[in-house]
Design a protein around this motif. Sequence first.
Motif, PDB file in Angstrom:
ATOM      1  N   UNK A   1      26.558 -31.345  11.931  1.00  0.00           N
ATOM      2  CA  UNK A   1      25.641 -32.291  11.296  1.00  0.00           C
ATOM      3  C   UNK A   1      26.481 -33.560  11.034  1.00  0.00           C
ATOM      4  N   UNK A   2      26.451 -34.485  12.001  1.00  0.00           N
ATOM      5  CA  UNK A   2      27.481 -35.535  12.037  1.00  0.00           C
ATOM      6  C   UNK A   2      27.253 -36.662  11.036  1.00  0.00           C
ATOM      7  N   UNK A   3      28.228 -37.570  11.048  1.00  0.00           N
ATOM      8  CA  UNK A   3      28.270 -38.624  10.032  1.00  0.00           C
ATOM      9  C   UNK A   3      26.999 -39.454   9.960  1.00  0.00           C
ATOM     10  N   UNK A   4      26.433 -39.822  11.118  1.00  0.00           N
ATOM     11  CA  UNK A   4      25.221 -40.652  11.102  1.00  0.00           C
ATOM     12  C   UNK A   4      24.026 -39.917  10.520  1.00  0.00           C
TER      13      UNK A   4
ATOM     14  N   UNK B   1      16.933 -26.411   8.968  1.00  0.00           N
ATOM     15  CA  UNK B   1      16.419 -26.537  10.339  1.00  0.00           C
ATOM     16  C   UNK B   1      17.522 -26.235  11.362  1.00  0.00           C
ATOM     17  N   UNK B   2      18.742 -26.601  11.025  1.00  0.00           N
ATOM     18  CA  UNK B   2      19.866 -26.357  11.943  1.00  0.00           C
ATOM     19  C   UNK B   2      20.130 -24.855  12.045  1.00  0.00           C
ATOM     20  N   UNK B   3      20.045 -24.173  10.909  1.00  0.00           N
ATOM     21  CA  UNK B   3      20.248 -22.717  10.924  1.00  0.00           C
ATOM     22  C   UNK B   3      19.079 -22.022  11.635  1.00  0.00           C
ATOM     23  N   UNK B   4      17.861 -22.468  11.347  1.00  0.00           N
ATOM     24  CA  UNK B   4      16.686 -21.863  11.968  1.00  0.00           C
ATOM     25  C   UNK B   4      16.729 -22.019  13.491  1.00  0.00           C
ATOM     26  N   UNK B   5      17.271 -23.136  13.958  1.00  0.00           N
ATOM     27  CA  UNK B   5      17.371 -23.375  15.401  1.00  0.00           C
ATOM     28  C   UNK B   5      18.347 -22.401  16.060  1.00  0.00           C
ATOM     29  N   UNK B   6      19.288 -21.841  15.269  1.00  0.00           N
ATOM     30  CA  UNK B   6      20.182 -20.838  15.855  1.00  0.00           C
ATOM     31  C   UNK B   6      21.656 -20.986  15.516  1.00  0.00           C
ATOM     32  N   UNK B   7      22.011 -21.989  14.700  1.00  0.00           N
ATOM     33  CA  UNK B   7      23.431 -22.160  14.372  1.00  0.00           C
ATOM     34  C   UNK B   7      23.884 -21.104  13.365  1.00  0.00           C
ATOM     35  N   UNK B   8      25.062 -20.540  13.589  1.00  0.00           N
ATOM     36  CA  UNK B   8      25.651 -19.586  12.638  1.00  0.00           C
ATOM     37  C   UNK B   8      26.528 -20.300  11.618  1.00  0.00           C
TER      38      UNK B   8
ATOM     39  N   UNK C   1      31.426 -21.641  20.214  1.00  0.00           N
ATOM     40  CA  UNK C   1      31.114 -22.954  20.790  1.00  0.00           C
ATOM     41  C   UNK C   1      30.325 -23.787  19.784  1.00  0.00           C
ATOM     42  N   UNK C   2      30.310 -25.092  20.028  1.00  0.00           N
ATOM     43  CA  UNK C   2      29.633 -26.004  19.118  1.00  0.00           C
ATOM     44  C   UNK C   2      28.690 -26.922  19.883  1.00  0.00           C
ATOM     45  N   UNK C   3      27.603 -27.265  19.208  1.00  0.00           N
ATOM     46  CA  UNK C   3      26.714 -28.326  19.679  1.00  0.00           C
ATOM     47  C   UNK C   3      26.842 -29.470  18.679  1.00  0.00           C
ATOM     48  N   UNK C   4      26.919 -30.690  19.197  1.00  0.00           N
ATOM     49  CA  UNK C   4      27.159 -31.847  18.331  1.00  0.00           C
ATOM     50  C   UNK C   4      26.560 -33.092  18.964  1.00  0.00           C
ATOM     51  N   UNK C   5      25.820 -33.924  18.239  1.00  0.00           N
ATOM     52  CA  UNK C   5      25.306 -33.751  16.874  1.00  0.00           C
ATOM     53  C   UNK C   5      24.336 -32.574  16.749  1.00  0.00           C
ATOM     54  N   UNK C   6      23.769 -32.426  15.540  1.00  0.00           N
ATOM     55  CA  UNK C   6      22.889 -31.280  15.292  1.00  0.00           C
ATOM     56  C   UNK C   6      21.405 -31.667  15.294  1.00  0.00           C
ATOM     57  N   UNK C   7      20.991 -32.503  14.368  1.00  0.00           N
ATOM     58  CA  UNK C   7      19.546 -32.728  14.183  1.00  0.00           C
ATOM     59  C   UNK C   7      18.839 -33.310  15.407  1.00  0.00           C
ATOM     60  N   UNK C   8      19.429 -34.283  16.115  1.00  0.00           N
ATOM     61  CA  UNK C   8      18.709 -34.780  17.297  1.00  0.00           C
ATOM     62  C   UNK C   8      18.831 -33.823  18.495  1.00  0.00           C
ATOM     63  N   UNK C   9      19.558 -32.706  18.316  1.00  0.00           N
ATOM     64  CA  UNK C   9      19.822 -31.780  19.425  1.00  0.00           C
ATOM     65  C   UNK C   9      19.485 -30.325  19.060  1.00  0.00           C
ATOM     66  N   UNK C  10      18.459 -30.149  18.231  1.00  0.00           N
ATOM     67  CA  UNK C  10      18.081 -28.788  17.821  1.00  0.00           C
ATOM     68  C   UNK C  10      17.638 -27.956  19.022  1.00  0.00           C
ATOM     69  N   UNK C  11      17.047 -28.626  20.016  1.00  0.00           N
ATOM     70  CA  UNK C  11      16.645 -27.891  21.229  1.00  0.00           C
ATOM     71  C   UNK C  11      17.863 -27.306  21.942  1.00  0.00           C
TER      72      UNK C  11
ATOM     73  N   UNK D   1      27.595 -38.151  23.876  1.00  0.00           N
ATOM     74  CA  UNK D   1      28.036 -39.526  23.637  1.00  0.00           C
ATOM     75  C   UNK D   1      26.992 -40.159  22.719  1.00  0.00           C
ATOM     76  N   UNK D   2      27.193 -39.989  21.426  1.00  0.00           N
ATOM     77  CA  UNK D   2      26.138 -40.283  20.453  1.00  0.00           C
ATOM     78  C   UNK D   2      26.468 -41.471  19.562  1.00  0.00           C
ATOM     79  N   UNK D   3      25.457 -42.269  19.274  1.00  0.00           N
ATOM     80  CA  UNK D   3      25.615 -43.367  18.324  1.00  0.00           C
ATOM     81  C   UNK D   3      25.656 -42.847  16.884  1.00  0.00           C
ATOM     82  N   UNK D   4      25.356 -41.572  16.711  1.00  0.00           N
ATOM     83  CA  UNK D   4      25.389 -40.985  15.364  1.00  0.00           C
ATOM     84  C   UNK D   4      26.812 -40.769  14.837  1.00  0.00           C
TER      85      UNK D   4
END
Length: 325
Positions: free
Chosen positions: A272-275, A301-308, A245-255, A197-200
Motif C-alpha cells: 500500500x504505497x506512499x501515494x 480491501x487489500x486483504x479481501x483481494x488475497x494479500x496475506x 512474492x509482492x504486488x505493488x502498488x496495492x489499491x489500483x492493482x487489486x485485480x 512503473x507507478x506515479x503512486x
Amino acid sequence: MYFPNTRMRRLRKNGLIREMVRETRLSPSDFIYPMFVCPGDGIREEISSLPGTYHFSVDQLVAEVKQVQALGILGVILFGLPESKDELGSQGYDDQGIVQRAIRAIKDEVRDILVLTDVCLCEYTSHGHCGVIKDGDVDNDATLELLAEQSLSHARAGADIVAPSDMMDGRVAAIREKLDQNGHQDIPILSYAAKYASAFYGPFREAADSTPQFGDRKSYQMDPANGDEALREVEQDLAEGADMVMVKPALPYLDIIYRVKAEFGVPLAAYNVSGEYAMIQAAAENGWVDGEKVMMEALLSIKRAGADVILTYFAPKAAATLQGL
Ligand code: PBG
C-alpha cells in the motif's frame, strides 16, 4: 423468485450477526511497517510528503521499533538515506551502511520483530536509478552482482528477510545463489515480483531522495496496463527461488493481487504505497473523508483481494485502531 424466502438483510441486522458472518478480518499481524533511517543522532523528523511518517536516526528508529512491536506488528521494512551517493550505489552494500547499522541496532535491542530490507540501489546511486547505468539505461546483468552483495550484507547484519524491489531479470536467482554460498540458505526472499512503473511512488521518492535524475523507470518496472505479464513475473521469480512474492502498488492493482493469489496460492504481500497513503491522509486532513474509516476499508480491501501481508505506512495507526487504542 428467491425473494421473499431469501432476505439478505437478515444477516446484516445487527453488529453481532454481522460479526458472525464476516469473511475478512484485519489484525495487527497483517502489517509490515516501512521505515526510513537517516544518519545522525536524535533525529525524528516528519516527512512532509508523508505526514505521520518520519526520518529516524538509528537510535530513534530503535525506540520507534519497540513501540511498533508492542502494537502487535510483526515486522518493519527498512529504507536508507545514505551519507553519500555514487554511480554504483556503493553505500547500499557497505557493511557499515545506514541500513546495515540499523539492522544490527534493532536486533541488539528489540525482541520478536522481523526486520525486512528493501534491496535496491536507487536510494544509493547519484543518478537515482535502480542499478548500474550503461548507455543511458540500467544494465540488467551488471546490476545483479551488486544486488546480491547488498542482500548478503543485509543478511550478515541480521536481516530476517530480504526483499528485492529493483525489477532486474534474474535477481532472485542471483541473490539466492549468493546467500546460499555464504551460509544464509535459510534467509527467505520476498520478491517485489509485480512492481509497476507507478506515479503512486511520488511521495516515497521525496522521502527516500530517490527520484531518477533523468528518464523514468519504465524500462524495468511494469506497464500499468498489463495483467497477464504480472503472472509471468511471479512465475519466474518463484522458479528462481522466491519464497514470497509482492504486488505493488496495492489499491489500483487489486485485480493483480486477486489473480496472483488465485493462480499460485503462495504467500503474497501487497504494498500500500506512499501515494495511496498520502491521498487518504490529505483528504482526511481536509475533512473530506473520515480518515480512520477510509484507512481501514482500504486495508481490508487489500486483504479481501488475497494479500496475506500488507506493507503500509498506516501500520501503527491501523494496529492501534484494531486494538481499540
Ligand atoms: C525502491 C522502492 C520504491 C518504493 C519501494 N522501494 C520506489 C521506486 O521504485 O521508485 C516505493 C514505495 C512507496 O511508494 O511507498 N525501488
